[in-house]
Design a protein around this motif. Structure first.
Motif, PDB file in Angstrom:
ATOM      1  N   ILE A 140       0.839  -1.200   0.000  1.00 40.91           N
ATOM      2  CA  ILE A 140       0.000   0.000   0.000  1.00 40.91           C
ATOM      3  C   ILE A 140       0.876   1.254   0.000  1.00 40.91           C
ATOM      4  O   ILE A 140       1.663   1.481   0.925  1.00 40.91           O
ATOM      5  N   TYR A 141       0.726   2.047  -1.044  1.00 45.54           N
ATOM      6  CA  TYR A 141       1.363   3.363  -1.124  1.00 45.54           C
ATOM      7  C   TYR A 141       0.458   4.389  -0.437  1.00 45.54           C
ATOM      8  O   TYR A 141      -0.765   4.199  -0.398  1.00 45.54           O
ATOM      9  N   PRO A 142       1.022   5.477   0.040  1.00 49.16           N
ATOM     10  CA  PRO A 142       0.207   6.526   0.676  1.00 49.16           C
ATOM     11  C   PRO A 142      -0.422   7.443  -0.388  1.00 49.16           C
ATOM     12  O   PRO A 142      -0.055   8.610  -0.530  1.00 49.16           O
ATOM     13  N   PHE A 143      -1.378   6.899  -1.127  1.00 50.66           N
ATOM     14  CA  PHE A 143      -1.985   7.632  -2.240  1.00 50.66           C
ATOM     15  C   PHE A 143      -2.626   8.943  -1.802  1.00 50.66           C
ATOM     16  O   PHE A 143      -2.559   9.935  -2.530  1.00 50.66           O
ATOM     17  N   ASN A 144      -3.262   8.976  -0.642  1.00 52.82           N
ATOM     18  CA  ASN A 144      -3.944  10.201  -0.207  1.00 52.82           C
ATOM     19  C   ASN A 144      -2.950  11.287   0.188  1.00 52.82           C
ATOM     20  O   ASN A 144      -3.206  12.460  -0.041  1.00 52.82           O
ATOM     21  N   ASN A 146       0.095  11.575  -1.015  1.00 53.96           N
ATOM     22  CA  ASN A 146       0.929  11.906  -2.167  1.00 53.96           C
ATOM     23  C   ASN A 146       0.117  11.695  -3.447  1.00 53.96           C
ATOM     24  O   ASN A 146       0.226  10.648  -4.095  1.00 53.96           O
ATOM     25  N   PRO A 147      -0.676  12.683  -3.839  1.00 58.57           N
ATOM     26  CA  PRO A 147      -1.544  12.523  -5.015  1.00 58.57           C
ATOM     27  C   PRO A 147      -0.781  12.179  -6.300  1.00 58.57           C
ATOM     28  O   PRO A 147      -1.353  11.575  -7.210  1.00 58.57           O
ATOM     29  N   GLU A 148       0.498  12.523  -6.370  1.00 56.05           N
ATOM     30  CA  GLU A 148       1.290  12.200  -7.572  1.00 56.05           C
ATOM     31  C   GLU A 148       1.455  10.690  -7.754  1.00 56.05           C
ATOM     32  O   GLU A 148       1.854  10.220  -8.830  1.00 56.05           O
ATOM     33  N   LEU A 149       1.136   9.920  -6.716  1.00 59.09           N
ATOM     34  CA  LEU A 149       1.224   8.460  -6.806  1.00 59.09           C
ATOM     35  C   LEU A 149      -0.014   7.847  -7.463  1.00 59.09           C
ATOM     36  O   LEU A 149      -0.027   6.655  -7.765  1.00 59.09           O
ATOM     37  N   ARG A 150      -1.035   8.637  -7.682  1.00 55.64           N
ATOM     38  CA  ARG A 150      -2.289   8.124  -8.250  1.00 55.64           C
ATOM     39  C   ARG A 150      -2.157   7.980  -9.766  1.00 55.64           C
ATOM     40  O   ARG A 150      -2.688   8.776 -10.534  1.00 55.64           O
ATOM     41  N   ASN A 151      -1.416   6.954 -10.166  1.00 55.53           N
ATOM     42  CA  ASN A 151      -1.276   6.663 -11.603  1.00 55.53           C
ATOM     43  C   ASN A 151      -0.943   5.180 -11.775  1.00 55.53           C
ATOM     44  O   ASN A 151      -0.670   4.478 -10.809  1.00 55.53           O
ATOM     45  N   GLU A 152      -0.973   4.740 -13.007  1.00 56.82           N
ATOM     46  CA  GLU A 152      -0.808   3.317 -13.312  1.00 56.82           C
ATOM     47  C   GLU A 152       0.544   2.762 -12.875  1.00 56.82           C
ATOM     48  O   GLU A 152       0.643   1.579 -12.558  1.00 56.82           O
ATOM     49  N   TYR A 154       2.324   3.424 -10.099  1.00 61.37           N
ATOM     50  CA  TYR A 154       2.288   3.055  -8.678  1.00 61.37           C
ATOM     51  C   TYR A 154       1.175   2.062  -8.383  1.00 61.37           C
ATOM     52  O   TYR A 154       1.331   1.200  -7.518  1.00 61.37           O
ATOM     53  N   TYR A 155       0.063   2.157  -9.102  1.00 60.62           N
ATOM     54  CA  TYR A 155      -0.984   1.154  -8.933  1.00 60.62           C
ATOM     55  C   TYR A 155      -0.445  -0.231  -9.310  1.00 60.62           C
ATOM     56  O   TYR A 155      -0.743  -1.223  -8.657  1.00 60.62           O
ATOM     57  N   GLY A 156       0.368  -0.305 -10.353  1.00 62.29           N
ATOM     58  CA  GLY A 156       0.951  -1.576 -10.778  1.00 62.29           C
ATOM     59  C   GLY A 156       1.925  -2.156  -9.765  1.00 62.29           C
ATOM     60  O   GLY A 156       2.133  -3.373  -9.708  1.00 62.29           O
ATOM     61  N   ARG A 157       2.534  -1.299  -8.964  1.00 60.44           N
ATOM     62  CA  ARG A 157       3.472  -1.756  -7.928  1.00 60.44           C
ATOM     63  C   ARG A 157       2.747  -2.180  -6.650  1.00 60.44           C
ATOM     64  O   ARG A 157       3.359  -2.740  -5.750  1.00 60.44           O
ATOM     65  N   SER A 158       1.485  -1.883  -6.565  1.00 60.02           N
ATOM     66  CA  SER A 158       0.684  -2.193  -5.371  1.00 60.02           C
ATOM     67  C   SER A 158       0.184  -3.632  -5.445  1.00 60.02           C
ATOM     68  O   SER A 158      -1.005  -3.887  -5.639  1.00 60.02           O
ATOM     69  N   VAL A 159       1.081  -4.535  -5.279  1.00 62.75           N
ATOM     70  CA  VAL A 159       0.776  -5.967  -5.407  1.00 62.75           C
ATOM     71  C   VAL A 159      -0.013  -6.423  -4.190  1.00 62.75           C
ATOM     72  O   VAL A 159       0.306  -6.066  -3.059  1.00 62.75           O
ATOM     73  N   TRP A 160      -1.046  -7.219  -4.421  1.00 72.70           N
ATOM     74  CA  TRP A 160      -1.778  -7.847  -3.322  1.00 72.70           C
ATOM     75  C   TRP A 160      -1.521  -9.335  -3.338  1.00 72.70           C
ATOM     76  O   TRP A 160      -0.946  -9.861  -4.273  1.00 72.70           O
ATOM     77  N   GLN A 161      -1.902  -9.998  -2.284  1.00 76.32           N
ATOM     78  CA  GLN A 161      -1.642 -11.425  -2.082  1.00 76.32           C
ATOM     79  C   GLN A 161      -0.139 -11.732  -2.165  1.00 76.32           C
ATOM     80  O   GLN A 161       0.286 -12.760  -2.684  1.00 76.32           O
TER      81      GLN A 161
END
Length: 169
Positions: A140-144, A146-152, A154-161
């Motif tokens: 989990i990145y601190p998206f709220n 750091n709004p600059e993280l709200r893109n594909e 950083y979303y792609g680096r947000s691995v689950w499981q």
């Protein structure tokens, strides 16, 4: 020279004792949910550092309230910061590879762990996460914050499981 030795010998003994202590990692007492391998110096299983939930919970915990593209509304995630986990296993490198239970993998530059409070979430809204709910571990990145993280990227680096972190040179 005698004064130097009187200072140096106790210092050297104290330093070697603290280094030896820092090199120890307990054995998991429950199901292993994370393996950290690659460029790590503190291990407990065949060159890797294995963790159960209690071991991850024993690390300093960080809480972040965040909106993600995968959830409705703000969620509270908690778990250790990834940089703290890496420090606990004596990791050195330039990149991390996060591998999920389904073998999906994504790389993260080491710099992300130093620039942002990226956590390896063990809980969502205070509850452990099942595999069905993107658990047991979720990057989990601190998206709220750091709004600059709200893109594909950083979303792609947000691995689950997440099941494994490979520390790359």
């Amino acid at each position: 020279m005698t004064g130097f030795l009187r200072f140096f010998i106790p210092f050297a003994v104290a330093l070697s004792t603290s280094v030896a202590t820092a090199q120890q990692l307990d054995q998991p007492q429950d199901t292993v949910i994370l393996s950290v391998s690659g460029e790590v110096s503190v291990t407990n299983a065949d060159g890797a550092a294995q963790f159960d939930l209690a071991m991850l919970d024993a690390l300093d915990q960080h809480v972040t309230d965040v909106e993600t593209p995968w959830h409705d509304g703000a969620q509270q995630f908690s778990g250790p910061r990834i940089i703290d986990l890496l420090n606990a296993v004596g990791a050195t490198g330039s990149e991390l590879r996060f591998v999920a239970i389904n073998d999906y993998a994504a790389n993260m530059p080491w710099a992300d762990t130093e620039s942002f409070d990226v956590i390896l979430a063990t809980r969502q809204n205070g509850n452990t996460m099942s595999v069905r709910d993107k658990g047991p571990l979720f990057v989990i990145y601190p998206f709220n914050q750091n709004p600059e993280l709200r893109n594909e990227v950083y979303y792609g680096r947000s691995v689950w499981q997440v099941k494994e972190i490979q520390v790359l040179p």
